[in-house]
Scaffold this motif. Structure first.
Motif, PDB file in Angstrom:
ATOM      1  N   VAL A 109      73.893  -2.109 133.156  1.00 63.69           N
ATOM      2  CA  VAL A 109      72.914  -2.299 134.232  1.00 63.69           C
ATOM      3  C   VAL A 109      71.530  -2.057 133.622  1.00 63.69           C
ATOM      4  N   GLY A 110      70.781  -3.137 133.455  1.00 61.21           N
ATOM      5  CA  GLY A 110      69.489  -3.042 132.787  1.00 61.21           C
ATOM      6  C   GLY A 110      68.300  -3.059 133.709  1.00 61.21           C
ATOM      7  N   LEU A 111      68.538  -3.178 135.012  1.00 57.63           N
ATOM      8  CA  LEU A 111      67.453  -3.170 135.995  1.00 57.63           C
ATOM      9  C   LEU A 111      67.559  -1.920 136.861  1.00 57.63           C
ATOM     10  N   VAL A 112      66.434  -1.263 137.083  1.00 62.98           N
ATOM     11  CA  VAL A 112      66.414  -0.092 137.957  1.00 62.98           C
ATOM     12  C   VAL A 112      65.270  -0.216 138.955  1.00 62.98           C
ATOM     13  N   GLU A 113      65.486   0.361 140.113  1.00 63.00           N
ATOM     14  CA  GLU A 113      64.442   0.402 141.137  1.00 63.00           C
ATOM     15  C   GLU A 113      63.838   1.797 141.170  1.00 63.00           C
ATOM     16  N   ILE A 114      62.516   1.860 141.116  1.00 63.24           N
ATOM     17  CA  ILE A 114      61.829   3.150 141.167  1.00 63.24           C
ATOM     18  C   ILE A 114      61.855   3.666 142.599  1.00 63.24           C
ATOM     19  N   PHE A 115      62.250   4.920 142.741  1.00 63.47           N
ATOM     20  CA  PHE A 115      62.283   5.540 144.064  1.00 63.47           C
ATOM     21  C   PHE A 115      61.327   6.728 144.076  1.00 63.47           C
ATOM     22  N   GLU A 116      60.350   6.693 144.986  1.00 71.28           N
ATOM     23  CA  GLU A 116      59.387   7.772 145.146  1.00 71.28           C
ATOM     24  C   GLU A 116      59.389   8.243 146.594  1.00 71.28           C
ATOM     25  N   ARG A 117      59.183   9.537 146.789  1.00 68.60           N
ATOM     26  CA  ARG A 117      59.100  10.072 148.142  1.00 68.60           C
ATOM     27  C   ARG A 117      57.780   9.682 148.784  1.00 68.60           C
ATOM     28  N   GLY A 118      57.807   9.488 150.099  1.00 66.80           N
ATOM     29  CA  GLY A 118      56.628   8.997 150.804  1.00 66.80           C
ATOM     30  C   GLY A 118      55.479   9.966 150.886  1.00 66.80           C
ATOM     31  N   ASP A 119      55.737  11.266 150.677  1.00 71.83           N
ATOM     32  CA  ASP A 119      54.662  12.248 150.813  1.00 71.83           C
ATOM     33  C   ASP A 119      54.050  12.624 149.462  1.00 71.83           C
ATOM     34  N   VAL A 163      56.910  22.116 130.841  1.00 73.35           N
ATOM     35  CA  VAL A 163      58.332  22.316 131.147  1.00 73.35           C
ATOM     36  C   VAL A 163      58.792  21.375 132.257  1.00 73.35           C
ATOM     37  N   ARG A 164      58.058  21.336 133.355  1.00 73.79           N
ATOM     38  CA  ARG A 164      58.510  20.521 134.481  1.00 73.79           C
ATOM     39  C   ARG A 164      58.485  19.031 134.163  1.00 73.79           C
ATOM     40  N   THR A 165      57.464  18.586 133.423  1.00 67.98           N
ATOM     41  CA  THR A 165      57.387  17.173 133.069  1.00 67.98           C
ATOM     42  C   THR A 165      58.527  16.784 132.143  1.00 67.98           C
ATOM     43  N   ASN A 166      58.787  17.597 131.134  1.00 72.22           N
ATOM     44  CA  ASN A 166      59.829  17.246 130.166  1.00 72.22           C
ATOM     45  C   ASN A 166      61.232  17.347 130.750  1.00 72.22           C
ATOM     46  N   LEU A 167      61.467  18.305 131.623  1.00 67.20           N
ATOM     47  CA  LEU A 167      62.790  18.393 132.247  1.00 67.20           C
ATOM     48  C   LEU A 167      63.023  17.228 133.207  1.00 67.20           C
ATOM     49  N   LYS A 168      61.967  16.803 133.895  1.00 67.94           N
ATOM     50  CA  LYS A 168      62.103  15.629 134.757  1.00 67.94           C
ATOM     51  C   LYS A 168      62.330  14.383 133.911  1.00 67.94           C
ATOM     52  N   THR A 169      61.653  14.303 132.777  1.00 71.45           N
ATOM     53  CA  THR A 169      61.869  13.188 131.859  1.00 71.45           C
ATOM     54  C   THR A 169      63.320  13.144 131.402  1.00 71.45           C
ATOM     55  N   ALA A 170      63.874  14.312 131.079  1.00 74.37           N
ATOM     56  CA  ALA A 170      65.273  14.387 130.660  1.00 74.37           C
ATOM     57  C   ALA A 170      66.196  13.880 131.761  1.00 74.37           C
ATOM     58  N   ASN A 171      65.912  14.285 132.987  1.00 69.42           N
ATOM     59  CA  ASN A 171      66.737  13.882 134.122  1.00 69.42           C
ATOM     60  C   ASN A 171      66.721  12.366 134.325  1.00 69.42           C
ATOM     61  N   VAL A 172      65.532  11.774 134.320  1.00 71.88           N
ATOM     62  CA  VAL A 172      65.408  10.330 134.538  1.00 71.88           C
ATOM     63  C   VAL A 172      65.995   9.557 133.367  1.00 71.88           C
ATOM     64  N   CYS A 232      56.224  15.586 139.693  1.00 70.10           N
ATOM     65  CA  CYS A 232      56.701  14.280 140.157  1.00 70.10           C
ATOM     66  C   CYS A 232      58.164  14.379 140.588  1.00 70.10           C
ATOM     67  N   ARG A 233      58.471  13.775 141.729  1.00 72.88           N
ATOM     68  CA  ARG A 233      59.841  13.820 142.244  1.00 72.88           C
ATOM     69  C   ARG A 233      60.502  12.455 142.201  1.00 72.88           C
ATOM     70  N   GLY A 234      59.886  11.525 141.465  1.00 71.00           N
ATOM     71  CA  GLY A 234      60.423  10.169 141.390  1.00 71.00           C
ATOM     72  C   GLY A 234      61.730  10.095 140.619  1.00 71.00           C
ATOM     73  N   SER A 235      62.463   9.026 140.875  1.00 70.01           N
ATOM     74  CA  SER A 235      63.732   8.796 140.181  1.00 70.01           C
ATOM     75  C   SER A 235      63.976   7.295 140.099  1.00 70.01           C
ATOM     76  N   THR A 236      65.101   6.915 139.513  1.00 70.19           N
ATOM     77  CA  THR A 236      65.458   5.496 139.437  1.00 70.19           C
ATOM     78  C   THR A 236      66.851   5.280 140.015  1.00 70.19           C
ATOM     79  N   ARG A 237      67.034   4.102 140.557  1.00 73.88           N
ATOM     80  CA  ARG A 237      68.335   3.716 141.111  1.00 73.88           C
ATOM     81  C   ARG A 237      68.753   2.381 140.505  1.00 73.88           C
TER      82      ARG A 237
END
Length: 365
Positions: free
Chosen positions: A212-222, A191-200, A259-264
């Motif tokens: 906009v075809g380029l994105v920067e991966i953003f990950e939390r430092g911890d 559930v958590r993996t697929n919902l995060k996939t949906a979000n990203v 995973c709490r990563g996202s794209t910008r």
């Protein structure tokens, strides 16, 4: 009901089944069949809850990603098509401007994948629960008849069946290396993996529809070392940007269940030559085996993992004790945790009682 409430129900189900097994007279064939029927109805309710929750939660996660992307595009200097209005209402109604084929197909695919995974896991757990209980019943009754086990039949049968179920009765998936994953764990990962996939994916499709075809991966430092090493990497969503990795070369989040990563958006038209070259250089110098986290970040992550291990161990240990001791065990997981962490006299007695009964049944704890 939302996804976290669904997961909580699944987590509680194991203890509910243990309570049922201890309350029923499993020495009586009719009561044993009745217990299995009730367990079957529990799985049916979970299956129905998945049908209710997952489609709505997938839509919510996907369009949340779209709205986050709209704000990110605006912050980057672009006014996104369809503006900054919310893509979905609080009641779940999708705004007409966002009900495009691309978005609808993406949501349908993610929802289908999640539903198929969860329903298969529930079917497997249901089958294993039935098989585990029936096999344990048959084995212990046979041993009682042959005089191998002494004691009150009902108590002996209950202990053996409940203990057997507590150990692996809710297995929902077996990995290639033989690990048996219980339904609560597998459901949480799915559930958590697929919902995060949906979000990203919602964010990325929003970027693409705004060219906009380029994105920067953003990950939390911890976070973990695997996620941290991709932080700041600029990726081409289309594979048409020379010098930048594709999504196959630099996989986008999520990489694991929590995973709490996202794209910008990386709007190349608004970047200086130096910023563009720095982004390309970062990929050229990318070392997949290097942990780039600071000592403090690694320490924070390891501490969180340590707490997670304690939490998971306590859940499993409580289920084991509940399976063998029934009403003599603490009433709730919270009560068990408190006495364990305080190492109370009652906890020591509980451990001793658990070991004694397990040994009497011919097994070690």
């Amino acid at each position: 009901m939302n996804s976290e409430q669904l997961l909580e129900i699944i987590r509680a189900m194991k203890l509910e089944i243990l309570e049922l097994l201890h309350d029923a007279n499993l020495a009586n064939d009719r009561e044993a069949r009745r217990a299995l029927q009730i367990i079957d109805s529990m799985y049916s309710r979970i299956d129905a809850a998945v049908e209710e929750v997952i489609p709505a939660e997938s839509v919510k996660a996907y369009f949340s990603g779209i709205d986050e992307a709209s704000k990110a595009l605006n912050s980057a200097g672009l006014y996104p098509i369809s503006g900054l209005a919310a893509s979905i209402s609080s009641s779940g109604q999708i705004a007409s401007a966002f009900a495009t084929r691309v978005h609808m197909e993406a949501i349908a695919e993610i929802t289908d994948n999640t539903m198929l995974d969860l329903k298969a896991a529930i079917r497997t757990a249901r089958r294993n629960t039935h098989g585990n209980i029936e096999n344990a019943l048959s084995a212990v009754k046979n041993e009682l008849q042959r005089g191998i086990i002494q004691g009150k039949p009902r108590r002996v049968i209950t202990q053996r069946v409940a203990e057997s179920f507590a150990k692996e009765g809710m297995t929902s998936f077996i990995t290639v290396d033989g690990r048996k994953l219980p339904l609560d764990f597998y459901s949480e990962v799915t559930v958590r993996t697929n919902l995060k996939t949906a979000n990203v994916q919602g964010s990325n499709n929003r970027y693409l529809e705004n060219n906009v075809g380029l994105v920067e991966i953003f990950e939390r430092g911890d976070g973990c070392a695997e996620c941290a090493k991709y932080n700041g990497i600029v990726v081409s969503l289309t594979g048409e940007h020379e010098g930048f990795p594709t999504t196959d070369e630099a996989p986008l989040p999520p990489r694991h269940a929590n995973c709490r990563g996202s794209t910008r958006p990386f709007v190349i038209e608004y970047k200086s030559d130096k910023e563009i070259e720095d982004a390309k250089s970062r990929w050229r110098n990318f070392n997949p085996s290097k942990d780039i986290r600071t000592p403090s970040q690694r320490k924070a992550y390891e501490e969180q993992q340590r707490l997670n291990r304690i939490n998971n161990y306590e859940k499993k240990r409580y289920a084991d004790i509940k399976g063998l001791l029934g009403d003599d065990a603490p009433k709730t997981l919270g009560a068990f945790r408190r006495m364990k962490r305080q190492n109370t006299d009652r906890f020591q007695e509980l451990q001793s009682e658990y070991r004694s009964i397990a040994q009497q049944a011919g097994r070690s704890s």
